[in-house]
Write a protein that holds these residues in place. Structure first.
Motif, PDB file in Angstrom:
ATOM      1  N   ASP A 121       0.833  -1.209   0.000  1.00  0.00           N
ATOM      2  CA  ASP A 121       0.000   0.000   0.000  1.00  0.00           C
ATOM      3  C   ASP A 121       0.866   1.257   0.000  1.00  0.00           C
ATOM      4  O   ASP A 121       0.572   2.239  -0.684  1.00  0.00           O
ATOM      5  CB  ASP A 121      -0.927   0.020   1.229  1.00  0.00           C
ATOM      6  CG  ASP A 121      -2.082  -0.962   1.106  1.00  0.00           C
ATOM      7  OD1 ASP A 121      -2.361  -1.408  -0.021  1.00  0.00           O
ATOM      8  OD2 ASP A 121      -2.692  -1.280   2.144  1.00  0.00           O
ATOM      9  N   GLN A 122       1.951   1.214   0.779  1.00  0.00           N
ATOM     10  CA  GLN A 122       2.845   2.364   0.825  1.00  0.00           C
ATOM     11  C   GLN A 122       3.483   2.610  -0.539  1.00  0.00           C
ATOM     12  O   GLN A 122       3.596   3.766  -0.985  1.00  0.00           O
ATOM     13  CB  GLN A 122       3.935   2.144   1.878  1.00  0.00           C
ATOM     14  CG  GLN A 122       4.810   3.361   2.106  1.00  0.00           C
ATOM     15  CD  GLN A 122       5.905   3.111   3.119  1.00  0.00           C
ATOM     16  OE1 GLN A 122       6.995   2.696   2.767  1.00  0.00           O
ATOM     17  NE2 GLN A 122       5.596   3.366   4.395  1.00  0.00           N
ATOM     18  N   ILE A 123       3.891   1.551  -1.227  1.00  0.00           N
ATOM     19  CA  ILE A 123       4.480   1.688  -2.556  1.00  0.00           C
ATOM     20  C   ILE A 123       3.466   2.292  -3.530  1.00  0.00           C
ATOM     21  O   ILE A 123       3.769   3.228  -4.277  1.00  0.00           O
ATOM     22  CB  ILE A 123       4.963   0.318  -3.073  1.00  0.00           C
ATOM     23  CG1 ILE A 123       6.150  -0.171  -2.249  1.00  0.00           C
ATOM     24  CG2 ILE A 123       5.350   0.408  -4.555  1.00  0.00           C
ATOM     25  CD1 ILE A 123       6.540  -1.611  -2.530  1.00  0.00           C
ATOM     26  N   LEU A 124       2.259   1.776  -3.526  1.00  0.00           N
ATOM     27  CA  LEU A 124       1.244   2.214  -4.484  1.00  0.00           C
ATOM     28  C   LEU A 124       0.764   3.634  -4.207  1.00  0.00           C
ATOM     29  O   LEU A 124       0.287   4.320  -5.123  1.00  0.00           O
ATOM     30  CB  LEU A 124       0.059   1.247  -4.472  1.00  0.00           C
ATOM     31  CG  LEU A 124       0.379  -0.206  -4.845  1.00  0.00           C
ATOM     32  CD1 LEU A 124      -0.884  -1.054  -4.821  1.00  0.00           C
ATOM     33  CD2 LEU A 124       1.053  -0.293  -6.212  1.00  0.00           C
ATOM     34  N   ASN A 125       0.895   4.090  -2.965  1.00  0.00           N
ATOM     35  CA  ASN A 125       0.461   5.436  -2.610  1.00  0.00           C
ATOM     36  C   ASN A 125       1.581   6.473  -2.654  1.00  0.00           C
ATOM     37  O   ASN A 125       1.344   7.656  -2.425  1.00  0.00           O
ATOM     38  CB  ASN A 125      -0.169   5.438  -1.210  1.00  0.00           C
ATOM     39  CG  ASN A 125      -1.517   4.737  -1.188  1.00  0.00           C
ATOM     40  OD1 ASN A 125      -2.324   4.915  -2.095  1.00  0.00           O
ATOM     41  ND2 ASN A 125      -1.757   3.920  -0.175  1.00  0.00           N
ATOM     42  N   CYS A 126       2.790   6.007  -2.941  1.00  0.00           N
ATOM     43  CA  CYS A 126       3.915   6.929  -3.054  1.00  0.00           C
ATOM     44  C   CYS A 126       3.779   7.756  -4.338  1.00  0.00           C
ATOM     45  O   CYS A 126       3.265   7.258  -5.351  1.00  0.00           O
ATOM     46  CB  CYS A 126       5.221   6.141  -3.064  1.00  0.00           C
ATOM     47  SG  CYS A 126       6.705   7.160  -3.023  1.00  0.00           S
ATOM     48  N   THR A 127       4.225   8.976  -4.312  1.00  0.00           N
ATOM     49  CA  THR A 127       4.077   9.852  -5.481  1.00  0.00           C
ATOM     50  C   THR A 127       5.398  10.320  -6.075  1.00  0.00           C
ATOM     51  O   THR A 127       5.442  10.800  -7.197  1.00  0.00           O
ATOM     52  CB  THR A 127       3.235  11.089  -5.113  1.00  0.00           C
ATOM     53  OG1 THR A 127       3.849  11.769  -4.006  1.00  0.00           O
ATOM     54  CG2 THR A 127       1.819  10.687  -4.746  1.00  0.00           C
ATOM     55  N   GLN A 128       6.492  10.200  -5.310  1.00  0.00           N
ATOM     56  CA  GLN A 128       7.786  10.608  -5.851  1.00  0.00           C
ATOM     57  C   GLN A 128       8.913   9.893  -5.132  1.00  0.00           C
ATOM     58  O   GLN A 128       8.757   9.443  -4.002  1.00  0.00           O
ATOM     59  CB  GLN A 128       7.981  12.117  -5.749  1.00  0.00           C
ATOM     60  CG  GLN A 128       8.029  12.655  -4.339  1.00  0.00           C
ATOM     61  CD  GLN A 128       8.214  14.166  -4.316  1.00  0.00           C
ATOM     62  OE1 GLN A 128       8.133  14.826  -5.333  1.00  0.00           O
ATOM     63  NE2 GLN A 128       8.484  14.707  -3.134  1.00  0.00           N
ATOM     64  N   ALA A 129      10.035   9.781  -5.828  1.00  0.00           N
ATOM     65  CA  ALA A 129      11.195   9.100  -5.265  1.00  0.00           C
ATOM     66  C   ALA A 129      11.989  10.041  -4.371  1.00  0.00           C
ATOM     67  O   ALA A 129      11.925  11.268  -4.519  1.00  0.00           O
ATOM     68  CB  ALA A 129      12.079   8.568  -6.381  1.00  0.00           C
ATOM     69  N   ILE A 130      12.729   9.453  -3.445  1.00  0.00           N
ATOM     70  CA  ILE A 130      13.658  10.224  -2.622  1.00  0.00           C
ATOM     71  C   ILE A 130      15.041   9.596  -2.755  1.00  0.00           C
ATOM     72  O   ILE A 130      15.176   8.393  -2.974  1.00  0.00           O
ATOM     73  CB  ILE A 130      13.221  10.278  -1.141  1.00  0.00           C
ATOM     74  CG1 ILE A 130      13.112   8.872  -0.560  1.00  0.00           C
ATOM     75  CG2 ILE A 130      11.933  11.039  -0.982  1.00  0.00           C
ATOM     76  CD1 ILE A 130      12.824   8.860   0.920  1.00  0.00           C
ATOM     77  N   SER A 131      16.052  10.422  -2.610  1.00  0.00           N
ATOM     78  CA  SER A 131      17.421   9.948  -2.740  1.00  0.00           C
ATOM     79  C   SER A 131      17.869   9.308  -1.430  1.00  0.00           C
ATOM     80  O   SER A 131      17.734   9.894  -0.363  1.00  0.00           O
ATOM     81  CB  SER A 131      18.349  11.106  -3.104  1.00  0.00           C
ATOM     82  OG  SER A 131      19.668  10.651  -3.309  1.00  0.00           O
TER      83      SER A 131
END
Length: 314
Positions: A121-131
């Motif tokens: 769920d966390q993956i599917l609700n993520c909207t942008q990548a972080i370094s």
């Protein structure tokens, strides 16, 4: 978003194989577009990551999901870094981690839920990548290089990994986790200390004549939840190295007791250093491991430094 799942069905002693139908149902219910690539052998996730990156267009929105344990994530990261080292791009496809393995230390450190459903769920609700900070190493003898998301260990922990991987308990769904504890006991009885050198630029070289454990880490955790460096962070541009000199029986019990109190780094026979770059060498063949994947026994001349990669983490 297009998701490309690199799946290790053997992760977690085969637990991942049983969970996969449930994960598919969840993906279908969410109406997610995805393709699955199943690993067939050790190192396969590395080549799979390289292959699928070569098939993507520059502007195609995509995320690679490493579904397995820390070793699966390690291989996927290595494939991505190797691909972009020969195919430079301003846009790097981010990595996500679905922790369905045994240790899942990367998930612990990055606050990724350990239950697969919440993590998905966390993956599917993520909207942008972080370094995220990762470690890079260079073997100064062979000039080989590689990366690690968690840690690079030499000595006791790597011996345990080696022995556990040879154990008939390793691939058991119910008893797999006990293979590590059996190996811990065996290694404690037979392990011999070794001579090691640690050099951080700008500081005096340090020599340890009876090294028990030497780990260079990017995270607080190793060994499936043991907080070896409580202050370590994958968001800081530095690496931590911990050297444990071979303890006697009293020191060993003290070490075990203090590690649960997160005060073990105060002990005299434990040494902790931090740097963006450091050099490690040994004078005898010892087992090594990277992110839980064994390297075999060898003598090491290593340079460690920091690097970064985008991760799909909310």
């Amino acid at each position: 978003m297009n998701y490309f799942i690199i799946l290790n069905k053997c992760a977690g002693g085969g637990k991942a194989r049983l969970l996969w139908p449930k994960i598919q149902q969840q993906l279908a219910a969410a109406g997610v577009s995805y393709k699955t690539f199943v690993t067939q052998y050790d190192g396969h996730a590395t080549s799979l990551a390289q292959q699928l990156l070569g098939q993507l267009t520059d502007n195609q929105p995509a995320v690679i999901i490493a579904a397995g344990g820390d070793g699966t994530l390690h291989e996927a990261l290595l494939g991505c870094k190797q691909y972009y080292s020969t195919n430079p791009s301003d846009h790097q496809v981010p990595l996500a981690f679905l922790p369905i393995g045994s240790g899942n230390d990367f998930a612990r450190a990055l606050n990724i839920p350990l239950h697969w459903r919440a993590a998905l769920d966390q993956i599917l609700n993520c909207t942008q990548a972080i370094s995220v900070n990762v470690g890079r190493y260079v073997n100064l003898g062979t000039h080989d290089n590689g990366y690690f998301s968690n840690n690079f260990g030499i000595g006791f922990d790597a011996t345990v990994v080696h022995d556990a991987n040879q154990s008939p308990l390793k691939n058991s769904r119910y008893f797999g986790k006990f293979s590590y504890w059996v190996s811990v006991v065996n290694a404690l009885r037979s392990f011999q200390g070794f001579k090691a050198h640690v050099k951080i630029p700008g500081q005096q070289e340090r020599t340890f004549a009876n090294t028990f454990l030497l780990t260079t880490t990017n995270l607080p955790y190793f060994g499936g939840g043991i907080k070896i460096v409580p202050t370590a962070s994958a968001y800081e541009n530095q690496l931590d190295v911990v050297i444990v000199e071979k303890p006697n029986l009293i020191q060993l019990f003290l070490f075990v007791s203090m590690i649960f109190l997160k005060k073990h780094l105060r002990l005299r026979f434990i040494h902790h250093y931090v740097g963006q770059q450091l050099f490690v060498s040994t004078e005898a063949d010892r087992y090594g491991q990277i992110d839980g994947e064994e390297l075999g026994a060898q003598t090491y001349q290593l340079k460690f430094e920091t690097d970064q990669y985008p991760f799909w983490i909310r």
